[in-house]
Scaffold this motif. Sequence first.
Motif, PDB file in Angstrom:
ATOM      1  N   THR A  92       7.183  11.245 -12.650  1.00 19.06           N
ATOM      2  CA  THR A  92       8.607  10.956 -12.836  1.00 19.06           C
ATOM      3  C   THR A  92       8.877   9.533 -13.302  1.00 19.06           C
ATOM      4  N   ARG A  93       7.875   8.659 -13.219  1.00 16.08           N
ATOM      5  CA  ARG A  93       8.047   7.304 -13.755  1.00 16.08           C
ATOM      6  C   ARG A  93       8.069   7.338 -15.276  1.00 16.08           C
TER       7      ARG A  93
ATOM      8  N   CYS B 173       3.931  12.814  -6.830  1.00 12.38           N
ATOM      9  CA  CYS B 173       4.816  11.834  -6.195  1.00 12.38           C
ATOM     10  C   CYS B 173       4.055  10.535  -5.930  1.00 12.38           C
TER      11      CYS B 173
ATOM     12  N   HIS C  85      10.658   6.416  -7.688  1.00 11.31           N
ATOM     13  CA  HIS C  85      11.872   7.074  -7.209  1.00 11.31           C
ATOM     14  C   HIS C  85      11.559   8.541  -6.936  1.00 11.31           C
ATOM     15  N   GLU C  86      12.031   9.056  -5.819  1.00 12.03           N
ATOM     16  CA  GLU C  86      11.786  10.455  -5.470  1.00 12.03           C
ATOM     17  C   GLU C  86      12.900  11.334  -6.015  1.00 12.03           C
ATOM     18  N   TYR C  87      12.498  12.421  -6.661  1.00 11.08           N
ATOM     19  CA  TYR C  87      13.429  13.400  -7.211  1.00 11.08           C
ATOM     20  C   TYR C  87      13.181  14.741  -6.557  1.00 11.08           C
TER      21      TYR C  87
END
Length: 193
Positions: free
Chosen positions: A115-116, A141, A146-148
């Motif tokens: 996600t980065r 993760c 940032h966690e989504y």
Amino acid sequence: MASSDSDSTRDTVPSALKILVAGGFGAGKTTLVGAVSEIAPLRTEEVMTEASYGVDDLSGVESKTTTTVALDFGRITISDSLVLYLFGTPGQERFWFMWEELSEGALGAIVIADTRRLETCFAAVDFFERRGVPFVVAVNCFEGAHEYEAEEVRAALTLDPAIPVVLCDARVRSSAKEVLLTLVTRVAERMAA
């Protein structure tokens, strides 16, 4: 003395199923294969040289010092009659030509998403969608990222609702196994439909 089919001492050859692990550069493909493989995985990791700077996008993974230059290979024996072979693909665009060959005969695929740098998995998602290869998206993760939620990643990738999105930690065997189980379930559902 001739061996018969009912001879219990006869060696059986297990069915082999091929699974690809794809995604962007530095997303965790090598790590996932290593975490879940029952054998020491074959890795084709090489130290990054100055030649790769400016060619490979290191944004978000500036501390990365090695890269897969061919493939990663691991094995999981499910039973005496079933073995899964894992093939981790290289993530850099200059090695994408290998994906076509590696995907031949694949049961399904895991697309690792970081996600980065979510855009680095777009090519893998597109590759498997265009070929009709069943796949799941495993969101690796990373610490400090940032966690989504899975549904946020699904929306960002504009995935069909039938494609599973699983949050995972590619370093942890149980987490990697959960991703594999999700893929096997997806493949079984597609075969039954």
